[in-house]
Write an enzyme that holds these catalytic residues in place. Structure first.
Site, PDB file in Angstrom:
ATOM      1  N   PRO A   2       0.829  -1.214   0.000  1.00  0.00           N
ATOM      2  CA  PRO A   2       0.000   0.000   0.000  1.00  0.00           C
ATOM      3  C   PRO A   2       0.866   1.267   0.000  1.00  0.00           C
ATOM      4  O   PRO A   2       1.886   1.328   0.679  1.00  0.00           O
ATOM      5  CB  PRO A   2      -0.813  -0.108   1.288  1.00  0.00           C
ATOM      6  CG  PRO A   2      -0.321  -1.297   2.012  1.00  0.00           C
ATOM      7  CD  PRO A   2       0.551  -2.103   1.117  1.00  0.00           C
ATOM      8  N   GLU A   3       0.444   2.231  -0.803  1.00  0.00           N
ATOM      9  CA  GLU A   3       1.199   3.479  -0.944  1.00  0.00           C
ATOM     10  C   GLU A   3       0.349   4.640  -0.409  1.00  0.00           C
ATOM     11  O   GLU A   3      -0.662   4.402   0.248  1.00  0.00           O
ATOM     12  CB  GLU A   3       1.586   3.656  -2.419  1.00  0.00           C
ATOM     13  CG  GLU A   3       2.392   2.451  -2.926  1.00  0.00           C
ATOM     14  CD  GLU A   3       2.712   2.490  -4.411  1.00  0.00           C
ATOM     15  OE1 GLU A   3       2.782   3.591  -4.989  1.00  0.00           O
ATOM     16  OE2 GLU A   3       2.884   1.404  -5.003  1.00  0.00           O
ATOM     17  N   LYS A  58       3.866   6.330   3.756  1.00  0.00           N
ATOM     18  CA  LYS A  58       3.073   5.096   3.700  1.00  0.00           C
ATOM     19  C   LYS A  58       2.695   4.613   5.093  1.00  0.00           C
ATOM     20  O   LYS A  58       2.267   3.472   5.262  1.00  0.00           O
ATOM     21  CB  LYS A  58       3.874   3.997   2.988  1.00  0.00           C
ATOM     22  CG  LYS A  58       4.281   4.333   1.554  1.00  0.00           C
ATOM     23  CD  LYS A  58       5.138   3.216   0.983  1.00  0.00           C
ATOM     24  CE  LYS A  58       5.782   3.632  -0.330  1.00  0.00           C
ATOM     25  NZ  LYS A  58       6.753   2.646  -0.811  1.00  0.00           N
ATOM     26  N   ARG A 259      12.688  -4.582  -9.615  1.00  0.00           N
ATOM     27  CA  ARG A 259      11.288  -4.153  -9.483  1.00  0.00           C
ATOM     28  C   ARG A 259      10.654  -4.166 -10.871  1.00  0.00           C
ATOM     29  O   ARG A 259      11.249  -3.715 -11.841  1.00  0.00           O
ATOM     30  CB  ARG A 259      11.186  -2.711  -8.931  1.00  0.00           C
ATOM     31  CG  ARG A 259      12.071  -2.394  -7.741  1.00  0.00           C
ATOM     32  CD  ARG A 259      11.542  -2.858  -6.402  1.00  0.00           C
ATOM     33  NE  ARG A 259      10.176  -2.525  -6.097  1.00  0.00           N
ATOM     34  CZ  ARG A 259       9.817  -1.649  -5.181  1.00  0.00           C
ATOM     35  NH1 ARG A 259      10.719  -0.939  -4.535  1.00  0.00           N
ATOM     36  NH2 ARG A 259       8.549  -1.466  -4.910  1.00  0.00           N
TER      37      ARG A 259
END
Ligand SMILES: [Zn+2]
Length: 269
Positions: A2-3, A58, A259
């Site tokens: 979650p950002e 975050k 990533r």
């Protein structure tokens, strides 16, 4: 993970549910998720009123009446659910805060944590974080000033929490797409108008993320129709092999510093 928009969504909804409420019980099923001896943790948290819930980057900060703060980082795989025993998800619960018949469940806290600090220690913990991209203080000039000192790939910089707080892999992809810039682009090659476009894209994508409830898969409570709404508006993230919604070109994926990086080779230069 979650950002900013996901955590902001949680913040807004949890303030509606539990701000002003007293924590009637604390259950700790995984001691590694907290930072104190469980007895001390429970003693300090139990019977405390939650004054408010704030967000930084975050992280969420649950401010307790006794001045202590519960600092939450969900990291990879963490999420929350608020409800009764009856409608609780059939998942392993690491920590549970109770408010009478209702409970806030912390789920998937493998790397994530719920730490208890006083305000000084909380500040120390957050001191490395860069500015909040949606705060009024974060002007275009401030952004330009900060990015002028940066080199290397744009994506790596967007993920740097000391540069700007709250952006991760998902929104960095959407922000680069929104600005029409390749995430692999070297910052030194970004001309002035592109830098302005990038700033605008950071603002608009993160705001859109919040307004649409972020991308979390699970609702926060029964009948929660907001959380996760941004998933349908996503343009490139996790859409490898699908068509760009703007131009029809196939979305590509490249792995950069381990990533996954998604982009439209036609819309992004
Ligand atoms: Zn495209």
């Amino acid at each position: 993970m979650p950002e900013l928009p996901e955590m902001e969504n949680y913040k807004i909804l949890l303030n509606q549910k539990i701000a002003g409420q007293i924590i009637t019980d604390v259950q700790i099923n995984r001691e590694k998720s907290i930072n104190l001896n469980p007895d001390l943790f429970m003693k300090t948290v139990q019977h405390q009123k939650i004054i408010t819930i704030k967000r930084r980057g975050k992280l969420l900060l649950f401010h307790l009446q006794n001045g202590q703060i519960l600092l939450l980082h969900l990291m990879l795989g963490g999420w929350m659910y608020y409800g009764t025993e009856e409608d609780k998800p059939k998942r392993t619960i690491q920590v549970r805060l109770s408010f009478g018949e209702h409970h806030l469940y912390f789920i998937g806290l493998r790397l994530g944590y719920l730490h208890l600090y006083n305000s000084t220690h909380t500040e120390e913990h957050l001191s490395h974080l860069g500015p909040e991209p949606l705060s009024n203080d974060f002007s275009i000039n401030e952004f330009k000033e900060r990015i002028n000192h940066k080199h290397g790939r744009l994506k790596t910089t967007l993920l740097d929490q000391e540069f700007i707080a709250g952006i991760g892999n998902y929104y960095s992809a959407e922000i680069c797409y929104g600005a029409g810039i390749m995430p692999t682009k070297d910052i030194d090659d970004l001309e002035e108008p592109k830098r302005e476009k990038l700033y605008q894209s950071i603002q608009s994508i993160l705001q859109k993320g919040i307004q649409n409830g972020g991308y979390m898969d699970n609702p926060l409570f029964k009948d929660d129709t907001l959380t996760g709404g941004f998933n349908e508006l996503c343009q490139v993230y996790d859409r490898e092999g699908e068509k760009c919604k703007r131009c029809g070109t196939i979305i590509q994926m490249e792995t950069i510093s381990s990533r996954k990086t998604f982009y439209c080779p036609n819309c992004q230069k």
